[in-house]
Enzyme design. Sequence first.
Site, PDB file in Angstrom:
ATOM      1  N   LYS A   1     -12.109  10.022  23.280  1.00 33.84           N
ATOM      2  CA  LYS A   1     -11.675   9.568  22.075  1.00 33.84           C
ATOM      3  C   LYS A   1     -10.948   8.109  22.452  1.00 33.84           C
ATOM      4  O   LYS A   1     -11.410   7.246  21.577  1.00 33.84           O
ATOM      5  CB  LYS A   1     -10.452  10.412  21.483  1.00 33.84           C
ATOM      6  CG  LYS A   1     -10.952  11.717  21.123  1.00 33.84           C
ATOM      7  CD  LYS A   1      -9.714  12.550  20.642  1.00 33.84           C
ATOM      8  CE  LYS A   1      -8.545  12.892  21.441  1.00 33.84           C
ATOM      9  NZ  LYS A   1      -8.935  13.537  22.580  1.00 33.84           N
TER      10      LYS A   1
ATOM     11  N   ARG B   1      -9.414   9.692  35.967  1.00 34.45           N
ATOM     12  CA  ARG B   1      -8.914   8.715  34.770  1.00 34.45           C
ATOM     13  C   ARG B   1      -7.430   7.881  35.416  1.00 34.45           C
ATOM     14  O   ARG B   1      -6.877   8.337  35.954  1.00 34.45           O
ATOM     15  CB  ARG B   1      -8.350   9.241  33.639  1.00 34.45           C
ATOM     16  CG  ARG B   1      -7.731   8.367  32.720  1.00 34.45           C
ATOM     17  CD  ARG B   1      -7.790   8.807  31.233  1.00 34.45           C
ATOM     18  NE  ARG B   1      -6.933  10.185  31.203  1.00 34.45           N
ATOM     19  CZ  ARG B   1      -6.993  10.816  29.868  1.00 34.45           C
ATOM     20  NH1 ARG B   1      -7.405  10.297  28.945  1.00 34.45           N
ATOM     21  NH2 ARG B   1      -6.211  11.825  29.648  1.00 34.45           N
TER      22      ARG B   1
ATOM     23  N   ARG C   1      -3.055  21.904  27.794  1.00 35.62           N
ATOM     24  CA  ARG C   1      -3.778  20.946  26.794  1.00 35.62           C
ATOM     25  C   ARG C   1      -5.195  21.563  26.127  1.00 35.62           C
ATOM     26  O   ARG C   1      -5.177  21.460  25.000  1.00 35.62           O
ATOM     27  CB  ARG C   1      -3.867  19.371  27.422  1.00 35.62           C
ATOM     28  CG  ARG C   1      -2.557  18.893  27.585  1.00 35.62           C
ATOM     29  CD  ARG C   1      -2.495  17.714  28.370  1.00 35.62           C
ATOM     30  NE  ARG C   1      -3.766  16.640  28.026  1.00 35.62           N
ATOM     31  CZ  ARG C   1      -4.189  15.645  28.885  1.00 35.62           C
ATOM     32  NH1 ARG C   1      -4.043  15.620  30.147  1.00 35.62           N
ATOM     33  NH2 ARG C   1      -4.992  14.625  28.258  1.00 35.62           N
TER      34      ARG C   1
ATOM     35  N   ARG D   1      -4.066  16.889  14.374  1.00 36.51           N
ATOM     36  CA  ARG D   1      -4.332  17.760  15.390  1.00 36.51           C
ATOM     37  C   ARG D   1      -4.193  19.328  14.827  1.00 36.51           C
ATOM     38  O   ARG D   1      -4.538  20.044  15.709  1.00 36.51           O
ATOM     39  CB  ARG D   1      -3.162  17.670  16.626  1.00 36.51           C
ATOM     40  CG  ARG D   1      -3.610  16.657  17.483  1.00 36.51           C
ATOM     41  CD  ARG D   1      -4.611  16.664  18.624  1.00 36.51           C
ATOM     42  NE  ARG D   1      -4.098  16.638  19.784  1.00 36.51           N
ATOM     43  CZ  ARG D   1      -4.205  15.356  20.576  1.00 36.51           C
ATOM     44  NH1 ARG D   1      -4.215  14.431  19.956  1.00 36.51           N
ATOM     45  NH2 ARG D   1      -3.622  15.491  21.795  1.00 36.51           N
TER      46      ARG D   1
ATOM     47  N   ARG E   1      -1.890   9.239  34.466  1.00 32.95           N
ATOM     48  CA  ARG E   1      -1.076   9.805  33.331  1.00 32.95           C
ATOM     49  C   ARG E   1      -0.242  10.989  33.860  1.00 32.95           C
ATOM     50  O   ARG E   1      -0.685  11.805  34.662  1.00 32.95           O
ATOM     51  CB  ARG E   1      -1.870  10.027  32.122  1.00 32.95           C
ATOM     52  CG  ARG E   1      -1.881   9.036  31.007  1.00 32.95           C
ATOM     53  CD  ARG E   1      -2.518   9.401  29.934  1.00 32.95           C
ATOM     54  NE  ARG E   1      -2.569  10.394  29.107  1.00 32.95           N
ATOM     55  CZ  ARG E   1      -3.316  11.148  28.252  1.00 32.95           C
ATOM     56  NH1 ARG E   1      -4.165  10.278  27.789  1.00 32.95           N
ATOM     57  NH2 ARG E   1      -3.028  12.354  27.537  1.00 32.95           N
TER      58      ARG E   1
HETATM   59  P1  AP5 Z   1     -10.559   9.180  27.174  1.00 33.56           P
HETATM   60  O1  AP5 Z   1     -11.454   8.255  26.467  1.00 33.56           O
HETATM   61  O2  AP5 Z   1      -9.250   8.665  27.657  1.00 33.56           O
HETATM   62  O3  AP5 Z   1     -10.297  10.664  26.570  1.00 33.56           O
HETATM   63  P2  AP5 Z   1      -9.503  11.069  25.272  1.00 33.56           P
HETATM   64  O4  AP5 Z   1     -10.399  12.000  24.599  1.00 33.56           O
HETATM   65  O5  AP5 Z   1      -8.738   9.879  24.870  1.00 33.56           O
HETATM   66  O6  AP5 Z   1      -8.522  12.035  26.267  1.00 33.56           O
HETATM   67  P3  AP5 Z   1      -6.894  12.063  26.153  1.00 33.56           P
HETATM   68  O7  AP5 Z   1      -6.613  13.080  27.380  1.00 33.56           O
HETATM   69  O8  AP5 Z   1      -6.205  10.953  25.804  1.00 33.56           O
HETATM   70  O9  AP5 Z   1      -6.807  13.016  24.998  1.00 33.56           O
HETATM   71  P4  AP5 Z   1      -5.512  14.122  24.480  1.00 33.56           P
HETATM   72  O10 AP5 Z   1      -5.831  14.381  23.053  1.00 33.56           O
HETATM   73  O11 AP5 Z   1      -5.217  15.295  25.462  1.00 33.56           O
HETATM   74  O12 AP5 Z   1      -4.268  12.921  24.721  1.00 33.56           O
HETATM   75  P5  AP5 Z   1      -3.558  12.264  23.644  1.00 33.56           P
HETATM   76  O13 AP5 Z   1      -2.976  10.926  24.280  1.00 33.56           O
HETATM   77  O14 AP5 Z   1      -4.160  12.119  22.459  1.00 33.56           O
HETATM   78  O15 AP5 Z   1     -11.560   9.836  28.437  1.00 33.56           O
HETATM   79  C1  AP5 Z   1     -11.045  10.481  29.716  1.00 33.56           C
HETATM   80  C2  AP5 Z   1     -11.713   9.897  30.899  1.00 33.56           C
HETATM   81  O16 AP5 Z   1     -13.067   9.969  30.728  1.00 33.56           O
HETATM   82  C3  AP5 Z   1     -11.435   8.498  31.082  1.00 33.56           C
HETATM   83  O17 AP5 Z   1     -11.423   8.003  32.591  1.00 33.56           O
HETATM   84  C4  AP5 Z   1     -13.055   7.829  30.712  1.00 33.56           C
HETATM   85  O18 AP5 Z   1     -13.072   6.494  31.260  1.00 33.56           O
HETATM   86  C5  AP5 Z   1     -13.871   8.892  30.961  1.00 33.56           C
HETATM   87  N1  AP5 Z   1     -14.803   9.103  30.228  1.00 33.56           N
HETATM   88  C6  AP5 Z   1     -14.876   8.742  28.766  1.00 33.56           C
HETATM   89  N2  AP5 Z   1     -15.978   8.986  28.043  1.00 33.56           N
HETATM   90  C7  AP5 Z   1     -16.782   9.126  29.102  1.00 33.56           C
HETATM   91  C8  AP5 Z   1     -18.313   9.616  29.239  1.00 33.56           C
HETATM   92  N3  AP5 Z   1     -19.043   9.395  28.054  1.00 33.56           N
HETATM   93  N4  AP5 Z   1     -18.875   9.657  30.332  1.00 33.56           N
HETATM   94  C9  AP5 Z   1     -18.178   9.867  31.675  1.00 33.56           C
HETATM   95  N5  AP5 Z   1     -16.655   9.499  31.458  1.00 33.56           N
HETATM   96  C10 AP5 Z   1     -16.079   9.154  30.295  1.00 33.56           C
HETATM   97  O19 AP5 Z   1      -2.143  13.221  23.568  1.00 33.56           O
HETATM   98  C11 AP5 Z   1      -1.154  13.319  24.513  1.00 33.56           C
HETATM   99  C12 AP5 Z   1      -0.093  14.259  24.320  1.00 33.56           C
HETATM  100  O20 AP5 Z   1       0.584  13.814  22.973  1.00 33.56           O
HETATM  101  C13 AP5 Z   1      -0.444  15.941  23.633  1.00 33.56           C
HETATM  102  O21 AP5 Z   1      -0.819  16.631  24.810  1.00 33.56           O
HETATM  103  C14 AP5 Z   1       0.443  16.201  22.764  1.00 33.56           C
HETATM  104  O22 AP5 Z   1       1.633  16.466  23.415  1.00 33.56           O
HETATM  105  C15 AP5 Z   1       0.930  14.844  22.075  1.00 33.56           C
HETATM  106  N6  AP5 Z   1       0.305  14.448  20.779  1.00 33.56           N
HETATM  107  C16 AP5 Z   1      -0.804  13.372  20.801  1.00 33.56           C
HETATM  108  N7  AP5 Z   1      -1.124  13.547  19.289  1.00 33.56           N
HETATM  109  C17 AP5 Z   1      -0.454  14.598  18.753  1.00 33.56           C
HETATM  110  C18 AP5 Z   1      -0.517  15.050  17.332  1.00 33.56           C
HETATM  111  N8  AP5 Z   1      -1.095  14.372  16.651  1.00 33.56           N
HETATM  112  N9  AP5 Z   1       0.324  16.170  17.372  1.00 33.56           N
HETATM  113  C19 AP5 Z   1       1.054  16.822  18.279  1.00 33.56           C
HETATM  114  N10 AP5 Z   1       1.098  16.293  19.361  1.00 33.56           N
HETATM  115  C20 AP5 Z   1       0.323  15.276  19.781  1.00 33.56           C
HETATM  116 MG    MG Z   2      -6.850   9.330  24.632  1.00 29.59          MG
END
Ligand code: AP5
Ligand code: MG
Length: 214
Positions: free
Chosen positions: A13, A123, A167, A88, A156
Site C-alpha cells: 500500500k 523492509r 497484524r 480498516r 519498524r
Molecule cells: P509496503 O508498501 O510498506 O506495504 P504496506 O501495505 O504499506 O504495509 P504496512 O506494513 O505499512 O501495512 P499495515 O497496514 O500493517 O501498516 P500501517 O502502517 O498501515 O511494502 C512492504 C515491503 O514490501 C517493503 O519493504 C516494500 O519495499 C516491499 N514491496 C512492496 N511492494 C512489493 C512488490 N510488489 N514486490 C516486492 N516487494 C514489494 O498500520 C500500522 C498500525 O497502525 C496497525 O497495525 C494499527 O495498529 C494502526 N492503524 C493504522 N491504520 C489504522 C486504522 N485505520 N484503524 C485502526 N488502527 C490503525
Molecule cells: Mg504502509
Amino acid sequence: MRIILLGAPGSGKGTQSRFITNRYKIPQISSGEILRSLLKEDSVLSKKIKKFMNFGILVPDDLIISLIKNRIQKNDCLDGFLLDGFPRTVFQANYMKKQGIKIDFVFEILVPDDVIINRIIGRRIHLRSGRVYHVMFNPPKQNNIDDITGDPLIIRGDDKIEILNNRLFEYHKKSLFLIDFYKYESYINNIKFYKIDGTKEIFEVHNLLSNILD
Ligand code: AP5
Ligand code: MG
C-alpha cells in the site's frame, strides 16, 4: 480523484501510494504514518496508541477517525486524496459514508501471507518521510541510507514476526466485512472496486493501477 488502498500488512500500500500520489498530484494520507509520527511524542495520546500498535492490533475507531477527519479537512485534499490504511473497519468506512465523503476508486491489493513475511522481514523505512525500501526488492542506493536525505534507515517497531502474526490476524478478521461493504457500495453507488494482484513486481503493480486510473 479519491482513492482507497486496501490490503494486508506488507501488501504494498505504502509503496504504490508513492507512485500514485506523484502521478496524480494528490496527497497520500497514511493512517499508519500519522500514528507513527505521534508515537515520537511524549504524550498521553502517544502512550495510548503504543498500547495497540506494539501488539499489532487496531487502535480504537474513534481515535483514528478524529485524526483522519482533521487531515482530510486540509486544503490540499480539495482535489482528491489517497487513503492508505484507512478505513480498516466497516465502522470507519461507514463514518466516511455518513459524512458524505465520496470515494471514486477502491483497490484491494492481494498478496498471500507467505509472500508477506519476506517483505516485512526485509523492509527498511525512513521514519520522517515514510519512504519505504526493501533490502532485496527495492534497495536504497547506499546500504541502509535514505536516498534523498542521507539519514539512516530503520526497521519498524511492529515488523517483528510475532507482531506481524497479530497484524495479519487482525487484517483477515476485519477486512472480510470491509471488502463486502465496498463490493456492495460498488453495486449501489458509483464506487469502482478492483482487486489487484500484488504479487507482481513493484512496477507491474503500479502499471495495473495506473492503467485503471488513467
Ligand atoms: P509496503 O508498501 O510498506 O506495504 P504496506 O501495505 O504499506 O504495509 P504496512 O506494513 O505499512 O501495512 P499495515 O497496514 O500493517 O501498516 P500501517 O502502517 O498501515 O511494502 C512492504 C515491503 O514490501 C517493503 O519493504 C516494500 O519495499 C516491499 N514491496 C512492496 N511492494 C512489493 C512488490 N510488489 N514486490 C516486492 N516487494 C514489494 O498500520 C500500522 C498500525 O497502525 C496497525 O497495525 C494499527 O495498529 C494502526 N492503524 C493504522 N491504520 C489504522 C486504522 N485505520 N484503524 C485502526 N488502527 C490503525
Ligand atoms: Mg504502509
